[in-house]
Design an enzyme around this catalytic site. Sequence first.
Site, mmCIF file in Angstrom:
data_model
loop_
_atom_site.group_PDB
_atom_site.id
_atom_site.type_symbol
_atom_site.label_atom_id
_atom_site.label_comp_id
_atom_site.label_asym_id
_atom_site.label_seq_id
_atom_site.Cartn_x
_atom_site.Cartn_y
_atom_site.Cartn_z
ATOM 1 C CB SER A 74 34.627 35.610 37.848
ATOM 2 O OG SER A 74 35.803 35.400 38.574
HETATM 3 N N1 SAH Z 1 40.131 38.100 37.483
HETATM 4 C C1 SAH Z 1 40.248 36.984 36.586
HETATM 5 C C2 SAH Z 1 39.696 35.682 37.130
HETATM 6 C C3 SAH Z 1 40.250 35.295 38.431
HETATM 7 S S1 SAH Z 1 40.423 33.571 38.707
HETATM 8 C C4 SAH Z 1 39.649 37.275 35.223
HETATM 9 O O1 SAH Z 1 39.073 38.357 35.026
HETATM 10 O O2 SAH Z 1 39.777 36.418 34.344
HETATM 11 C C5 SAH Z 1 41.565 33.751 40.046
HETATM 12 C C6 SAH Z 1 42.984 33.954 39.619
HETATM 13 O O3 SAH Z 1 43.747 34.163 40.811
HETATM 14 C C7 SAH Z 1 43.587 32.764 38.916
HETATM 15 O O4 SAH Z 1 44.134 33.152 37.697
HETATM 16 C C8 SAH Z 1 44.693 32.291 39.888
HETATM 17 O O5 SAH Z 1 45.831 31.760 39.244
HETATM 18 C C9 SAH Z 1 45.009 33.578 40.605
HETATM 19 N N2 SAH Z 1 45.666 33.412 41.912
HETATM 20 C C10 SAH Z 1 45.437 32.488 42.879
HETATM 21 N N3 SAH Z 1 46.258 32.677 43.938
HETATM 22 C C11 SAH Z 1 47.042 33.750 43.609
HETATM 23 C C12 SAH Z 1 48.089 34.440 44.285
HETATM 24 N N4 SAH Z 1 48.526 34.091 45.501
HETATM 25 N N5 SAH Z 1 48.664 35.491 43.654
HETATM 26 C C13 SAH Z 1 48.243 35.887 42.426
HETATM 27 N N6 SAH Z 1 47.263 35.269 41.730
HETATM 28 C C14 SAH Z 1 46.660 34.217 42.320
#
Ligand code: SAH
Length: 220
Positions: A74
Site C-alpha cells: 500500500s
Molecule cells: N499489508 C500489506 C499489503 C496488503 S495488500 C503490506 O504491507 O505489504 C493485501 C493483501 O491481502 C494481499 O497480499 C492479498 O493477497 C491479501 N489477502 C486478500 N484476501 C485475503 C484473505 N482472505 N486472507 C488473507 N489475505 C488476503
Amino acid sequence: MAVSFKKLEKKQITNLKQQKQHLYRYWKDSRMINDDSVLKAFLAVPRELFVDPSYLDQSYADHPLPIGSGQTISQPTTVLLMLQLLNVLPEQRILEIGTGSGYNAALLAELAEMVVTVERHVELADVACENLCRAGLEEVVVIKGDGKQGYSKLAPYDRIIVTAAANRVPKNLKDQLAVGGLLVAPVGARHGCEMLLMRKTAQGHFQTSGHGLFSFVPLI
Ligand code: SAH
C-alpha cells in the site's frame, strides 16, 4: 525478491535516505501524521527491504507498488494513516489480515509486543517471512490461510487491522477482537472503500466511525 540493504550502492542508499526523510517531513509539516510512535516506526523500518527490487528506487514514493501475485504494497501515507487510527500500545496483541510484503507487519512489530499476520497467497507469505527476517523482525507470526477466519488460536486481539477491502468486516474478526479493542478496515468497493474504525464496546456491540475513501485490493 527482496534485496539486502548491504548490496545497494552508496549513492542509492543516500537517495533512499533523502526520499524517506522527505516523506517524514511531509507528514510532520502537514500534521497529517502526528502520532510520534507511528513516525518512529516508519523511521525504524527500511521499506526498501519489502519492495520488489525492480521498484527499489521507488521505495519511498507515495503510491502503491506491485509485489507479485497481482497484489500491492500500500501507499505509505495510507499505511501510516491506518496505523495512526489503530492507536497501538506496546503491550498489545495485534492481528493483521493481508500480510503482502510484510511491511505493515514490520511497522506493527515496532509498535507492539505480539503481531500475528495472515496471508492467503503462500508465495507472498514466504517472501514476507524472508523480508521480516532481513529486517530482524522474525518474531512476527506469519500464518498462511484465509484471513476472513482470523486466527482463533491466539485470540483475543487488542487491535485488528485489515489491509484488503471487503463488503463487510468478517464476523470472525469482530468475535476475535477483545472488548475495548479497536479494528481498522477498508469496507466497500475496491476503488472507493471507506476506512472504518470500530471500537468493541461489549460482546457483539461496536461504535463505528468513517475516515475517508481509499482504494484497496479485495479481501477474497
Ligand atoms: N499489508 C500489506 C499489503 C496488503 S495488500 C503490506 O504491507 O505489504 C493485501 C493483501 O491481502 C494481499 O497480499 C492479498 O493477497 C491479501 N489477502 C486478500 N484476501 C485475503 C484473505 N482472505 N486472507 C488473507 N489475505 C488476503
